[in-house]
Motif scaffolding. Structure first.
Motif, short mmCIF file in Angstrom:
data_model
loop_
_atom_site.label_atom_id
_atom_site.label_comp_id
_atom_site.label_asym_id
_atom_site.label_seq_id
_atom_site.Cartn_x
_atom_site.Cartn_y
_atom_site.Cartn_z
N MET A 1 0.82 -1.20 0.00
CA MET A 1 0.00 0.00 0.00
C MET A 1 0.86 1.26 0.00
SD MET A 1 -3.25 -0.92 2.46
CE MET A 1 -2.22 -1.15 3.89
N TYR A 5 0.81 4.42 -2.74
CA TYR A 5 0.68 5.83 -2.39
C TYR A 5 1.85 6.67 -2.90
CZ TYR A 5 -0.77 9.97 0.04
OH TYR A 5 -1.19 11.26 0.31
N ILE A 44 -2.26 1.89 9.30
CA ILE A 44 -2.90 1.21 8.17
C ILE A 44 -4.21 1.89 7.80
CG2 ILE A 44 -3.95 -0.97 7.43
CD1 ILE A 44 -1.74 -2.33 9.19
N GLU A 45 -4.99 2.30 8.79
CA GLU A 45 -6.25 2.99 8.50
C GLU A 45 -6.00 4.32 7.80
OE1 GLU A 45 -8.27 3.27 12.26
OE2 GLU A 45 -9.15 1.28 12.04
N THR A 46 -4.99 5.04 8.25
CA THR A 46 -4.63 6.32 7.61
C THR A 46 -4.24 6.08 6.16
OG1 THR A 46 -3.89 7.22 9.72
CG2 THR A 46 -3.09 8.31 7.73
N LEU A 47 -3.45 5.07 5.92
CA LEU A 47 -3.04 4.74 4.56
C LEU A 47 -4.23 4.35 3.69
CD1 LEU A 47 -0.77 4.47 2.55
CD2 LEU A 47 -0.21 2.26 3.56
N HIS A 48 -5.14 3.56 4.23
CA HIS A 48 -6.35 3.18 3.49
C HIS A 48 -7.16 4.43 3.10
CE1 HIS A 48 -6.71 -1.20 3.38
NE2 HIS A 48 -6.14 -1.22 4.57
N LEU A 49 -7.34 5.34 4.03
CA LEU A 49 -8.10 6.57 3.75
C LEU A 49 -7.44 7.39 2.66
CD1 LEU A 49 -9.03 7.67 7.38
CD2 LEU A 49 -10.61 6.88 5.60
N LEU A 51 -5.42 6.30 0.28
CA LEU A 51 -5.54 5.60 -1.00
C LEU A 51 -6.95 5.74 -1.57
CD1 LEU A 51 -3.42 2.40 -0.30
CD2 LEU A 51 -2.88 4.25 -1.90
N ARG A 52 -7.96 5.66 -0.72
CA ARG A 52 -9.35 5.86 -1.18
C ARG A 52 -9.54 7.27 -1.72
NH1 ARG A 52 -12.20 4.15 3.81
NH2 ARG A 52 -10.84 2.43 4.22
N GLN A 55 -8.12 7.42 -5.19
CA GLN A 55 -8.99 6.73 -6.16
C GLN A 55 -10.19 7.61 -6.51
OE1 GLN A 55 -9.84 3.02 -4.24
NE2 GLN A 55 -8.10 1.99 -5.19
#
Length: 58
Positions: A1, A5, A44-49, A51-52, A55
């Motif tokens: 991930m 980014y 991990i949650e910060t990275l997911h946000l 990346l979303r 997108q």
């Protein structure tokens, strides 16, 4: 991930020193209240946000 980014790291499946360095850099920038190089839930949650968000812009 992290590579998705834009961080300069290849996915190896191994949490090595290179990974720890990149995670530390990510935390310094996006979660400075706790910089320890450990990809915990908050990291991990910060990275997911992020990346979303990327997108959604495409």
């Amino acid at each position: 991930m992290l590579a998705l980014y834009g961080y300069d790291i290849e996915a190896s499946g191994i949490y090595d020193d290179a990974t720890r360095i990149v995670v530390t850099a990510f935390q310094r920038h996006f979660r400075p209240e706790r910089v320890d190089g450990i990809a915990d839930v908050s990291t991990i949650e910060t990275l997911h946000l992020l990346l979303r968000s990327l997108q959604a812009l495409r």
